[in-house]
Scaffold this motif. Structure first.
Motif, mmCIF file in Angstrom:
data_model
loop_
_atom_site.group_PDB
_atom_site.id
_atom_site.type_symbol
_atom_site.label_atom_id
_atom_site.label_comp_id
_atom_site.label_asym_id
_atom_site.label_seq_id
_atom_site.Cartn_x
_atom_site.Cartn_y
_atom_site.Cartn_z
ATOM 1 N N PRO A 118 -17.220 81.155 -35.001
ATOM 2 C CA PRO A 118 -17.850 80.305 -33.986
ATOM 3 C C PRO A 118 -17.949 78.872 -34.500
ATOM 4 C CG PRO A 118 -19.479 81.699 -35.060
ATOM 5 C CD PRO A 118 -18.147 82.131 -35.557
ATOM 6 N N HIS A 119 -17.713 77.919 -33.642
ATOM 7 C CA HIS A 119 -17.781 76.520 -34.053
ATOM 8 C C HIS A 119 -19.047 75.829 -33.601
ATOM 9 C CE1 HIS A 119 -13.786 75.148 -35.788
ATOM 10 N NE2 HIS A 119 -13.836 76.467 -35.879
ATOM 11 N N ARG A 120 -19.649 76.351 -32.584
ATOM 12 C CA ARG A 120 -20.917 75.779 -32.117
ATOM 13 C C ARG A 120 -21.930 76.900 -31.989
ATOM 14 N NH1 ARG A 120 -18.097 73.855 -28.406
ATOM 15 N NH2 ARG A 120 -16.869 72.129 -29.205
ATOM 16 N N TRP A 121 -23.198 76.571 -32.046
ATOM 17 C CA TRP A 121 -24.227 77.613 -32.006
ATOM 18 C C TRP A 121 -24.077 78.499 -30.776
ATOM 19 C CZ3 TRP A 121 -26.320 78.813 -36.271
ATOM 20 C CH2 TRP A 121 -26.586 77.855 -37.241
ATOM 21 N N GLY A 122 -23.789 77.854 -29.651
ATOM 22 C CA GLY A 122 -23.695 78.606 -28.412
ATOM 23 C C GLY A 122 -22.602 79.664 -28.436
ATOM 24 N N GLU A 123 -21.593 79.463 -29.278
ATOM 25 C CA GLU A 123 -20.451 80.373 -29.295
ATOM 26 C C GLU A 123 -20.721 81.692 -29.999
ATOM 27 O OE1 GLU A 123 -17.076 76.869 -29.560
ATOM 28 O OE2 GLU A 123 -17.172 78.424 -31.092
ATOM 29 N N ILE A 124 -21.813 81.688 -30.816
ATOM 30 C CA ILE A 124 -22.050 82.865 -31.657
ATOM 31 C C ILE A 124 -22.048 84.145 -30.846
ATOM 32 C CG2 ILE A 124 -23.746 84.002 -33.157
ATOM 33 C CD1 ILE A 124 -24.480 81.273 -34.238
ATOM 34 N N PHE A 125 -22.601 84.066 -29.633
ATOM 35 C CA PHE A 125 -22.751 85.283 -28.842
ATOM 36 C C PHE A 125 -21.571 85.560 -27.902
ATOM 37 C CE2 PHE A 125 -26.931 83.724 -30.033
ATOM 38 C CZ PHE A 125 -27.364 84.801 -30.780
ATOM 39 N N SER A 126 -20.553 84.687 -27.917
ATOM 40 C CA SER A 126 -19.399 84.986 -27.076
ATOM 41 C C SER A 126 -18.135 84.929 -27.926
ATOM 42 C CB SER A 126 -19.311 83.985 -25.928
ATOM 43 O OG SER A 126 -19.394 82.673 -26.454
ATOM 44 N N PRO A 127 -17.880 86.002 -28.653
ATOM 45 C CA PRO A 127 -16.795 86.031 -29.647
ATOM 46 C C PRO A 127 -15.436 85.647 -29.082
ATOM 47 C CG PRO A 127 -18.146 88.010 -29.782
ATOM 48 C CD PRO A 127 -18.591 87.261 -28.570
ATOM 49 N N LYS A 128 -15.245 85.766 -27.777
ATOM 50 C CA LYS A 128 -13.943 85.439 -27.209
ATOM 51 C C LYS A 128 -13.590 83.974 -27.407
ATOM 52 C CE LYS A 128 -13.161 88.889 -23.687
ATOM 53 N NZ LYS A 128 -14.032 89.228 -22.555
ATOM 54 N N ARG A 129 -14.636 83.135 -27.507
ATOM 55 C CA ARG A 129 -14.368 81.702 -27.635
ATOM 56 C C ARG A 129 -14.283 81.230 -29.076
ATOM 57 N NH1 ARG A 129 -18.900 79.625 -24.146
ATOM 58 N NH2 ARG A 129 -18.368 77.605 -25.040
#
Ligand code: SF4
Ligand code: SF4
Lengths: 332, 191
Positions: A118-129
């Motif tokens: 993950p590159h941003r905190w928000g991405e942690i929970f959406s592994p697809k991104r």
């Protein structure tokens, strides 16, 4: 004589040895990354590729040696501050984790793209991104992991000696010099493994590059061997001039059953011969400002000897130490 | 700094007082222990150490009954990575066989070679001072069985106990006392 039962056997020797090789390979790889960057890239990569492997094998041996191998995880239900084995288990777990991450960061480019984070905190929970790491990210990540792992690797190297040294009932082990000796020997066997692999793998780098690489590795190893020699000398002096129990304990390697293995195996073949070969390799650099005089054959031989010597050193200490005892020893 | 190996702070301190002069090396205590505690064949929780003193022709051999010394400051407990080896308030050092993973670190740490691997239990084992009997008000099996009366057992911190009285009136030694283990086996010096 009372019969000695060796409750710790060759599995423990393998474990102490492999943990040392891993710690040494990691530390030298980290050192190369910081000191040389692109210049020592091959060293960094070889060290990183090696680091987790011997350790995982050795941990397997250790677990296998328990009377309850399947319950090994009970070690991790508690922290016992006065038990080096407890602290060491946590340290090794942390180190294994770091060395595996480090390994992943150094795998060659085509596979590295599989690494997604993950590159941003928000991405942690959406592994697809999750995105694959860029070249720059990888460079930074390698340095961060190397920096964290550096003290941990040194700690692991030292721990293999403290494990033995923390036991007053075994006079041969019960000296801080065992931890020092095992630490430097661990680093040296790690460097030797890198040297050995570098000698086995044919590579296409130019002569200048190879010169720098060899100069670095061989000098580091030579310095480590000199350190070891200057720990062994005071070790003998101190033990021999110490209490009766300590003085008797060194007799195990000064005339006793482990004498030949120690003096021929560890001292001559494991330290002096490799040091001589390395001195010969470095001689042109020091006196004539020429390139390292290196042949893959001799480089490989000296590295292999360092490894054999390092293994024997641990073997002799683990076994002879179990024979050493507080005196007077009463017959049974 | 207080000596960690002194027994003064405990309410109770179970100890052995051995009289080597009374031991004839018959090993009845070893048999009694093995039966009482189901010790696997080939292992022993107690034994008779032989101490030779003097020079020829004035040789002297004494028999010193021994078992785990239940050290006041036990090195075996200190090194145990899982906390399986522990010490009770009365100083007795025990092993929680379920918690022991069998790393054998404690075997290395014991200066008295008191511990062994119990394959049946898949754990390390040793003398327990017969806690199961003790807690029921009985002396250890080896004490009860000793035909020479060489083994005495009791509370060191009770001035009226047999062991306290013996120690008050006799000269004694302990094994490797200098190492600071605080061993709970006292040997009355011979005449
Ligand atoms: S004699 Fe050995 S096993 Fe018994 S308490 Fe002391 S160190 Fe532990
Ligand atoms: S063998 Fe068992 S009792 Fe002994 S140190 Fe290991 S876990 Fe503790």
């Amino acid at each position: 004589m009372r019969e000695v039962e060796f409750h710790w056997n060759v599995l423990i020797v393998i474990y102490l040895f492999t943990a040392g090789v891993s710690a040494g390979a990691f530390v030298i790889s980290g050192l190369a990354t910081y000191l040389g960057g692109a210049k020592y890239k091959r060293i960094s990569r070889i060290g990183a590729m090696i680091a987790p492997c011997p350790l995982i094998f050795g941990l397997g041996m250790l677990v296998f040696d328990l009377t309850k191998p399947l319950q090994f995880w009970w070690l991790f239900l508690t922290v016992q501050w006065t038990s080096p084995m407890s602290i060491g288990s946590w340290l090794l777990t942390f180190f294994s984790l770091l060395s595996i991450i480090y390994f992943l960061l150094w795998i060659p480019r085509p596979w590295r793209d599989l690494l997604r984070v993950p590159h941003r905190w928000g991405e942690i929970f959406s592994p697809k991104r999750w995105q694959s790491l860029s070249r720059r990210d990888v460079g930074i990540a390698r340095r961060v992991i190397a920096a964290i792992g550096f003290p941990v690797g040194l700690g692991v190297g030292m721990y293999t000696g403290v494990l033995l040294g923390a036991i007053p009932a075994r006079p041969l082990w019960n000296t801080p010099m065992v931890a020092q000796l095992f630490l430097f020997s661990a680093m040296s066997t790690g460097v030797a493994t890198v040297l050995l692999i570098a000698a086995l793998v044919r590579d296409k780098s130019d002569a200048d590059h190879l010169h720098h690489e060899r100069h670095f590795l061989v000098s580091v190893d030579a310095v480590l061997i000199v350190f070891e020699i200057f720990i062994i000398i005071p070790f003998f002096l101190h033990q021999a001039l110490n209490t009766w129990s300590s003085a008797e304990s060194v007799n195990l390697i000064m005339g006793g059953p482990y004498t030949l293995a120690f003096w021929v195996g560890v001292i001559l073949l494991g330290l002096l011969v490799p040091l001589a070969i390395e001195g010969f390799e470095l001689y042109p650099v020091v006196w004539r400002e020429a390139a390292v005089k290196y042949s893959r054959l001799w480089g490989g031989v000296s590295a292999a000897l360092v490894l054999v010597g390092g293994f024997l050193l641990r073997y002799i200490f683990v076994y002879a130490g179990q024979v050493s005892h507080f005196l007077p020893l009463l017959e049974r | 700094m207080a000596n960690p190996a002194t027994e003064t702070t405990r309410k109770k301190r179970w100890v052995f007082v051995m009289e080597p002069d009374r031991c004839i090396d018959c090993e009845a205590c070893m048999v009694a222990c093995s039966v009482e505690n189901h010790v696997p064949i080939g292992e022993h929780r107690n034994w008779i150490a032989h101490r030779e003193t003097g020079a020829f022709p004035d040789l002297n051999l004494s028999f010193m009954p021994e078992n785990c010394h239940h050290c006041d400051n036990p090195p075996c407990e200190r090194v145990c990575p899982t906390g399986a080896t522990y010490q009770r308030d009365d100083g007795i050092v025990l092993i929680d066989y379920d918690k022991c993973i069998g790393c054998k670190y404690c075997i290395q740490a014991c200066p008295y070679d008191a511990r062994y691997v119990n394959e049946e239990k898949q754990a390390v084992d040793k003398c327990t001072f017969c806690v199961h009997r003790l807690d029921a008000g009985q002396p250890p099996a080896c004490v009860e069985t000793c035909i020479g009366g060489a083994r005495h057992f009791g509370d060191l911190n009770d001035p009226e106990s047999e062991v306290s009285k013996l120690l008050a009136t006799h000269d004694y030694t302990r094994l490797y006392e200098e190492a600071g283990t605080g061993p709970a086996i006292y040997y009355i010096r011979g005449k």
